[in-house]
Design a protein around this motif. Structure first.
Motif, PDB file in Angstrom:
ATOM      1  N   THR A  50      11.887   4.663  17.121  1.00  0.00           N
ATOM      2  CA  THR A  50      10.616   4.286  16.778  1.00  0.00           C
ATOM      3  C   THR A  50      10.512   2.716  16.102  1.00  0.00           C
ATOM      4  OG1 THR A  50      10.915   5.670  14.452  1.00  0.00           O
ATOM      5  CG2 THR A  50      10.000   6.310  16.340  1.00  0.00           C
ATOM      6  N   ILE A  51      11.945   1.829  15.390  1.00  0.00           N
ATOM      7  CA  ILE A  51      11.092   0.913  14.189  1.00  0.00           C
ATOM      8  C   ILE A  51      10.404  -0.154  15.467  1.00  0.00           C
ATOM      9  CG2 ILE A  51      12.254  -0.806  12.969  1.00  0.00           C
ATOM     10  CD1 ILE A  51      12.172   1.836  11.732  1.00  0.00           C
ATOM     11  N   ALA A  52      11.406   0.004  16.267  1.00  0.00           N
ATOM     12  CA  ALA A  52      10.142  -1.398  17.785  1.00  0.00           C
ATOM     13  C   ALA A  52       9.127  -1.117  17.849  1.00  0.00           C
ATOM     14  CB  ALA A  52      11.478  -1.513  18.598  1.00  0.00           C
ATOM     15  N   LEU A  53       8.659  -0.093  18.363  1.00  0.00           N
ATOM     16  CA  LEU A  53       7.596   0.705  17.629  1.00  0.00           C
ATOM     17  C   LEU A  53       6.371   0.294  17.442  1.00  0.00           C
ATOM     18  CD1 LEU A  53       5.449   1.443  20.398  1.00  0.00           C
ATOM     19  CD2 LEU A  53       6.080   3.611  19.789  1.00  0.00           C
ATOM     20  N   ILE A  54       6.957   0.247  15.936  1.00  0.00           N
ATOM     21  CA  ILE A  54       6.480  -0.029  14.362  1.00  0.00           C
ATOM     22  C   ILE A  54       6.262  -1.277  14.560  1.00  0.00           C
ATOM     23  CG2 ILE A  54       6.222   0.142  12.286  1.00  0.00           C
ATOM     24  CD1 ILE A  54       7.627   3.146  12.460  1.00  0.00           C
ATOM     25  N   ASN A  55       7.417  -2.077  14.838  1.00  0.00           N
ATOM     26  CA  ASN A  55       6.996  -3.955  14.759  1.00  0.00           C
ATOM     27  C   ASN A  55       5.562  -4.407  16.124  1.00  0.00           C
ATOM     28  OD1 ASN A  55       8.350  -3.802  12.972  1.00  0.00           O
ATOM     29  ND2 ASN A  55      10.960  -4.009  13.789  1.00  0.00           N
ATOM     30  N   ILE A  56       5.848  -3.837  17.221  1.00  0.00           N
ATOM     31  CA  ILE A  56       5.044  -4.343  17.982  1.00  0.00           C
ATOM     32  C   ILE A  56       3.098  -3.800  17.341  1.00  0.00           C
ATOM     33  CG2 ILE A  56       4.463  -3.960  20.124  1.00  0.00           C
ATOM     34  CD1 ILE A  56       7.692  -3.771  21.414  1.00  0.00           C
ATOM     35  N   VAL A  57       3.739  -2.467  16.802  1.00  0.00           N
ATOM     36  CA  VAL A  57       1.888  -2.357  16.579  1.00  0.00           C
ATOM     37  C   VAL A  57       1.451  -2.798  15.414  1.00  0.00           C
ATOM     38  CG1 VAL A  57       1.097  -0.158  15.790  1.00  0.00           C
ATOM     39  CG2 VAL A  57       2.425   0.205  17.443  1.00  0.00           C
ATOM     40  N   PHE A  58       2.433  -3.188  14.185  1.00  0.00           N
ATOM     41  CA  PHE A  58       2.456  -4.322  13.566  1.00  0.00           C
ATOM     42  C   PHE A  58       1.435  -5.557  13.718  1.00  0.00           C
ATOM     43  CE2 PHE A  58       1.808  -5.175   9.416  1.00  0.00           C
ATOM     44  CZ  PHE A  58       2.788  -6.586   9.244  1.00  0.00           C
ATOM     45  N   LEU A  59       2.559  -6.283  14.958  1.00  0.00           N
ATOM     46  CA  LEU A  59       2.414  -7.308  15.266  1.00  0.00           C
ATOM     47  C   LEU A  59       1.056  -7.547  15.763  1.00  0.00           C
ATOM     48  CD1 LEU A  59       5.747  -8.395  16.423  1.00  0.00           C
ATOM     49  CD2 LEU A  59       4.627  -9.360  14.574  1.00  0.00           C
ATOM     50  N   MET A  60       0.498  -6.399  16.962  1.00  0.00           N
ATOM     51  CA  MET A  60      -0.680  -6.364  17.418  1.00  0.00           C
ATOM     52  C   MET A  60      -1.709  -6.439  16.355  1.00  0.00           C
ATOM     53  SD  MET A  60       0.221  -3.768  20.876  1.00  0.00           S
ATOM     54  CE  MET A  60      -1.330  -4.034  21.230  1.00  0.00           C
ATOM     55  N   LEU A  61      -1.141  -5.523  15.617  1.00  0.00           N
ATOM     56  CA  LEU A  61      -3.011  -5.760  14.780  1.00  0.00           C
ATOM     57  C   LEU A  61      -2.871  -6.823  13.703  1.00  0.00           C
ATOM     58  CD1 LEU A  61      -4.328  -4.081  12.839  1.00  0.00           C
ATOM     59  CD2 LEU A  61      -2.391  -3.961  11.086  1.00  0.00           C
ATOM     60  N   ILE A  62      -1.991  -7.532  13.348  1.00  0.00           N
ATOM     61  CA  ILE A  62      -2.333  -9.037  13.093  1.00  0.00           C
ATOM     62  C   ILE A  62      -2.324 -10.078  14.088  1.00  0.00           C
ATOM     63  CG2 ILE A  62      -0.384 -11.297  12.143  1.00  0.00           C
ATOM     64  CD1 ILE A  62      -0.508  -8.448   9.793  1.00  0.00           C
ATOM     65  N   PHE A  63      -2.009 -10.122  14.944  1.00  0.00           N
ATOM     66  CA  PHE A  63      -3.086 -10.756  16.046  1.00  0.00           C
ATOM     67  C   PHE A  63      -3.993 -10.368  16.695  1.00  0.00           C
ATOM     68  CE2 PHE A  63      -3.176 -12.860  20.148  1.00  0.00           C
ATOM     69  CZ  PHE A  63      -3.892 -12.341  20.437  1.00  0.00           C
ATOM     70  N   PHE A  64      -4.483  -9.624  16.002  1.00  0.00           N
ATOM     71  CA  PHE A  64      -6.452  -9.410  16.644  1.00  0.00           C
ATOM     72  C   PHE A  64      -6.808  -9.218  15.169  1.00  0.00           C
ATOM     73  CE2 PHE A  64      -4.472  -6.220  20.572  1.00  0.00           C
ATOM     74  CZ  PHE A  64      -5.474  -7.368  20.749  1.00  0.00           C
ATOM     75  N   MET A  65      -5.951  -9.169  14.348  1.00  0.00           N
ATOM     76  CA  MET A  65      -7.167  -9.709  12.544  1.00  0.00           C
ATOM     77  C   MET A  65      -7.328 -10.947  12.692  1.00  0.00           C
ATOM     78  SD  MET A  65      -5.455  -7.377  10.141  1.00  0.00           S
ATOM     79  CE  MET A  65      -5.662  -8.122   8.994  1.00  0.00           C
ATOM     80  N   ILE A  66      -6.220 -12.038  13.191  1.00  0.00           N
ATOM     81  CA  ILE A  66      -6.330 -13.534  13.269  1.00  0.00           C
ATOM     82  C   ILE A  66      -7.191 -13.936  14.502  1.00  0.00           C
ATOM     83  CG2 ILE A  66      -5.336 -15.618  13.552  1.00  0.00           C
ATOM     84  CD1 ILE A  66      -2.793 -14.538  12.421  1.00  0.00           C
ATOM     85  N   ALA A  67      -7.235 -13.271  15.662  1.00  0.00           N
ATOM     86  CA  ALA A  67      -8.178 -13.175  17.009  1.00  0.00           C
ATOM     87  C   ALA A  67      -9.359 -12.662  17.123  1.00  0.00           C
ATOM     88  CB  ALA A  67      -7.805 -13.145  18.919  1.00  0.00           C
ATOM     89  N   GLY A  68      -9.705 -11.956  16.063  1.00  0.00           N
ATOM     90  CA  GLY A  68     -11.068 -11.299  16.461  1.00  0.00           C
ATOM     91  C   GLY A  68     -12.292 -11.722  15.342  1.00  0.00           C
ATOM     92  N   THR A  69     -12.927 -11.561  15.463  1.00  0.00           N
ATOM     93  CA  THR A  69     -13.942 -12.289  14.789  1.00  0.00           C
ATOM     94  C   THR A  69     -13.991 -10.829  13.203  1.00  0.00           C
ATOM     95  OG1 THR A  69     -15.001 -12.537  16.777  1.00  0.00           O
ATOM     96  CG2 THR A  69     -16.378 -12.216  14.553  1.00  0.00           C
ATOM     97  N   LEU A  70     -14.322 -11.097  12.369  1.00  0.00           N
ATOM     98  CA  LEU A  70     -14.125 -10.323  10.951  1.00  0.00           C
ATOM     99  C   LEU A  70     -15.611 -10.185  10.330  1.00  0.00           C
ATOM    100  CD1 LEU A  70     -10.813 -11.943   9.300  1.00  0.00           C
ATOM    101  CD2 LEU A  70     -11.614  -9.545  10.892  1.00  0.00           C
TER     102      LEU A  70
END
Length: 129
Positions: free
Chosen positions: A15-35
């Motif tokens: 599950t650690i690998a899955l958590i890391n991937i979800v966290f990286l996706m969260l960071i990507f969408f926070m940067i790429a998305g409109t805040l």
């Protein structure tokens, strides 16, 4: 006496690998998305790409050789103060600075204007989007 062979245990899910991937996706969408809230659909911005870049007509210009100029003639800080915008006790000076002017020269002119009586010195720049 026979020994019983142990049953192989199934490996737990990584599950650690899955958590890391979800966290990286969260960071990507926070940067790429409109805040910020998007601009109203009914507003069309003015296009300024074909405008000539020139100084305001009554601004003091600091040229690349360090000379203060007003309407094409060399000037002194005292005469700039005499023409400056006055709002009560506040004297505001606006200067258009050539990008080749060293910062030490610019700061020397700002200090001279402050000594001559300017309460605030505004540096007019080009804004790039």
């Amino acid at each position: 006496m026979t020994l019983r062979t142990p049953t192989p245990r199934s490996r737990p899910e990584p599950t650690i690998a899955l958590i890391n991937i979800v966290f990286l996706m969260l960071i990507f969408f926070m940067i790429a998305g409109t805040l910020a809230t998007p601009l109203d659909d009914q507003v069309t911005l003015v296009s300024t790409e074909n405008l000539d870049g020139r100084a305001p007509p009554d601004a003091t210009v600091l040229t690349s050789d360090g000379t203060l100029r007003y309407r094409g003639t060399s000037t002194l800080p005292e005469s700039i103060i005499a023409r400056a915008t006055k709002d009560g006790d506040q004297i505001e000076v606006r200067i258009v600075v050539d990008r080749a002017v060293p910062a030490t020269v610019l700061m020397g002119h700002v200090a001279a204007l402050r000594e001559a009586g300017a309460t605030s010195v505004w540096i007019i720049t080009e804004r790039g989007l």
